[in-house]
Design a protein around this motif. Structure first.
Motif, PDB file in Angstrom:
ATOM      1  N   VAL A 111       0.847  -1.186   0.000  1.00 42.92           N
ATOM      2  CA  VAL A 111       0.000   0.000   0.000  1.00 42.92           C
ATOM      3  C   VAL A 111       0.887   1.242   0.000  1.00 42.92           C
ATOM      4  O   VAL A 111       2.056   1.185   0.363  1.00 42.92           O
ATOM      5  CB  VAL A 111      -0.911   0.013   1.246  1.00 42.92           C
ATOM      6  CG1 VAL A 111      -1.818  -1.201   1.219  1.00 42.92           C
ATOM      7  CG2 VAL A 111      -0.080   0.013   2.521  1.00 42.92           C
ATOM      8  N   PRO A 112       0.349   2.361  -0.423  1.00 45.42           N
ATOM      9  CA  PRO A 112       1.132   3.597  -0.385  1.00 45.42           C
ATOM     10  C   PRO A 112       1.607   3.883   1.040  1.00 45.42           C
ATOM     11  O   PRO A 112       0.878   3.654   1.999  1.00 45.42           O
ATOM     12  CB  PRO A 112       0.133   4.652  -0.863  1.00 45.42           C
ATOM     13  CG  PRO A 112      -0.861   3.886  -1.673  1.00 45.42           C
ATOM     14  CD  PRO A 112      -0.983   2.557  -1.006  1.00 45.42           C
ATOM     15  N   GLU A 113       2.821   4.356   1.180  1.00 43.03           N
ATOM     16  CA  GLU A 113       3.380   4.636   2.499  1.00 43.03           C
ATOM     17  C   GLU A 113       3.414   6.143   2.720  1.00 43.03           C
ATOM     18  O   GLU A 113       3.571   6.910   1.785  1.00 43.03           O
ATOM     19  CB  GLU A 113       4.799   4.086   2.598  1.00 43.03           C
ATOM     20  CG  GLU A 113       4.922   2.605   2.300  1.00 43.03           C
ATOM     21  CD  GLU A 113       6.340   2.125   2.503  1.00 43.03           C
ATOM     22  OE1 GLU A 113       6.707   1.986   3.683  1.00 43.03           O
ATOM     23  OE2 GLU A 113       7.045   1.932   1.517  1.00 43.03           O
ATOM     24  N   PRO A 114       3.413   6.559   3.984  1.00 45.89           N
ATOM     25  CA  PRO A 114       3.039   5.774   5.164  1.00 45.89           C
ATOM     26  C   PRO A 114       1.523   5.815   5.376  1.00 45.89           C
ATOM     27  O   PRO A 114       0.829   6.565   4.688  1.00 45.89           O
ATOM     28  CB  PRO A 114       3.756   6.513   6.279  1.00 45.89           C
ATOM     29  CG  PRO A 114       3.733   7.939   5.844  1.00 45.89           C
ATOM     30  CD  PRO A 114       3.852   7.915   4.328  1.00 45.89           C
ATOM     31  N   ARG A 115       1.049   5.053   6.349  1.00 48.53           N
ATOM     32  CA  ARG A 115      -0.369   5.078   6.715  1.00 48.53           C
ATOM     33  C   ARG A 115      -0.481   5.397   8.199  1.00 48.53           C
ATOM     34  O   ARG A 115       0.272   4.870   9.017  1.00 48.53           O
ATOM     35  CB  ARG A 115      -1.043   3.734   6.426  1.00 48.53           C
ATOM     36  CG  ARG A 115      -1.494   3.569   4.980  1.00 48.53           C
ATOM     37  CD  ARG A 115      -2.261   2.282   4.783  1.00 48.53           C
ATOM     38  NE  ARG A 115      -2.788   2.190   3.423  1.00 48.53           N
ATOM     39  CZ  ARG A 115      -3.989   2.590   3.061  1.00 48.53           C
ATOM     40  NH1 ARG A 115      -4.809   3.111   3.957  1.00 48.53           N
ATOM     41  NH2 ARG A 115      -4.397   2.478   1.818  1.00 48.53           N
ATOM     42  N   SER A 116      -1.460   6.206   8.535  1.00 49.70           N
ATOM     43  CA  SER A 116      -1.699   6.537   9.933  1.00 49.70           C
ATOM     44  C   SER A 116      -2.557   5.450  10.566  1.00 49.70           C
ATOM     45  O   SER A 116      -3.118   4.590   9.883  1.00 49.70           O
ATOM     46  CB  SER A 116      -2.414   7.881  10.044  1.00 49.70           C
ATOM     47  OG  SER A 116      -3.738   7.771   9.540  1.00 49.70           O
ATOM     48  N   ILE A 117      -2.689   5.509  11.895  1.00 46.91           N
ATOM     49  CA  ILE A 117      -3.515   4.523  12.586  1.00 46.91           C
ATOM     50  C   ILE A 117      -4.980   4.641  12.149  1.00 46.91           C
ATOM     51  O   ILE A 117      -5.677   3.627  12.018  1.00 46.91           O
ATOM     52  CB  ILE A 117      -3.371   4.672  14.117  1.00 46.91           C
ATOM     53  CG1 ILE A 117      -4.078   3.515  14.828  1.00 46.91           C
ATOM     54  CG2 ILE A 117      -3.906   6.019  14.594  1.00 46.91           C
ATOM     55  CD1 ILE A 117      -3.786   3.467  16.326  1.00 46.91           C
ATOM     56  N   GLY A 118      -5.434   5.867  11.894  1.00 51.51           N
ATOM     57  CA  GLY A 118      -6.803   6.053  11.440  1.00 51.51           C
ATOM     58  C   GLY A 118      -7.038   5.453  10.070  1.00 51.51           C
ATOM     59  O   GLY A 118      -8.080   4.841   9.811  1.00 51.51           O
ATOM     60  N   GLU A 119      -6.064   5.627   9.163  1.00 46.67           N
ATOM     61  CA  GLU A 119      -6.198   5.086   7.811  1.00 46.67           C
ATOM     62  C   GLU A 119      -6.210   3.559   7.833  1.00 46.67           C
ATOM     63  O   GLU A 119      -6.987   2.925   7.127  1.00 46.67           O
ATOM     64  CB  GLU A 119      -5.048   5.592   6.945  1.00 46.67           C
ATOM     65  CG  GLU A 119      -5.133   7.080   6.635  1.00 46.67           C
ATOM     66  CD  GLU A 119      -3.870   7.606   5.969  1.00 46.67           C
ATOM     67  OE1 GLU A 119      -3.987   8.559   5.188  1.00 46.67           O
ATOM     68  OE2 GLU A 119      -2.776   7.049   6.235  1.00 46.67           O
ATOM     69  N   LEU A 120      -5.356   2.978   8.667  1.00 46.29           N
ATOM     70  CA  LEU A 120      -5.315   1.523   8.770  1.00 46.29           C
ATOM     71  C   LEU A 120      -6.614   0.989   9.370  1.00 46.29           C
ATOM     72  O   LEU A 120      -7.154  -0.021   8.907  1.00 46.29           O
ATOM     73  CB  LEU A 120      -4.125   1.080   9.616  1.00 46.29           C
ATOM     74  CG  LEU A 120      -3.965  -0.425   9.815  1.00 46.29           C
ATOM     75  CD1 LEU A 120      -3.860  -1.142   8.470  1.00 46.29           C
ATOM     76  CD2 LEU A 120      -2.742  -0.738  10.680  1.00 46.29           C
TER      77      LEU A 120
END
Length: 226
Positions: A111-120
């Motif tokens: 997946v595109p980096e980075p991801r926040s906790i909300g996005e995950l």
């Protein structure tokens, strides 16, 4: 028959037999003039039914089924048994979906980096609190930015996807952490495959236990019929 006679067949204590009677899992026993309980073959059939129901449906539901039998609520008895079979069917469907997902792990697309906790959390359909609980259990080990915010990279998302699938299958967090850690370090899914095979074995055992419990319950219903 004495409480010890019933208890011996199942490796129980006599106190356990008394407790089951007091909880309504066995029909009330007659008493001698001295106050001692006197059990019959009907009580023995009831105990066999209850003991068989526990591994099939769990202790609480097994007790509720026996209580319903003694309340002459046969529809309630059958309804609770039906719910157990429905749950087993759902678990089998979940296992099948997890197994298919494992086959696709080799084709996992970063997946595109980075991801926040909300996005995950949104990707998985869970709450951020769930993600934090997985991190505390050692399932996820995200990096941290200089500001202290979590950064979930491609491998973290993969681990989260696996954790989500196994959690749906009823696996405890500690067991999931072990599976994910071994996959993370080994770079393969052999451990996950073994976990799924164990899960399938447990579902098969539960299904067989339901068959055995149904037979014992039927025997008890016939024994108590007028």
């Amino acid at each position: 028959m004495r409480p010890a006679d019933l208890a011996r067949e199942h490796g129980l204590s006599t106190q356990a037999v008394r407790n089951y009677e007091e909880s309504g899992f066995l029909p009330p026993a007659d008493r001698t003039d001295a106050g001692y309980r006197v059990y019959t073959e009907v009580h023995a059939a009831a105990l066999r039914a209850f003991v068989a129901l526990v591994p099939a449906f769990g202790h609480a539901t097994a007790g509720q089924i026996m209580n319903a039998v003694h309340d002459d609520a046969l529809d309630d008895v059958l309804r609770r048994i039906d719910r157990g079979h429905e749950q087993l069917l759902r678990d089998r469907a979940t296992l099948d979906s997890v197994s298919r997902a494992v086959q696709d792990l080799a084709d996992f697309e970063p997946v595109p980096e980075p991801r926040s906790i909300g996005e995950l959390a949104r990707r998985l359909g869970v709450t951020p609190a769930t993600i934090r609980a997985w991190e505390e259990a050692g399932i996820l080990v995200p990096a941290r930015e200089a500001t202290g915010y979590r950064v979930f990279r491609a491998e973290d998302v993969r681990d989260a996807e696996l954790a989500h699938l196994l959690r749906r299958g009823g696996y405890p967090l500690a067991r999931i952490a072990l599976v994910v850690e071994q996959i993370r370090t080994a770079g393969g899914t052999d451990t996950l495959g073994a976990a799924l095979a164990d899960w399938r074995s447990r579902l098969t055992a539960r299904g067989l236990a339901m068959l055995a419990a149904s037979a014992r319950l039927h025997e008890y219903l016939a024994a108590r019929a007028p």
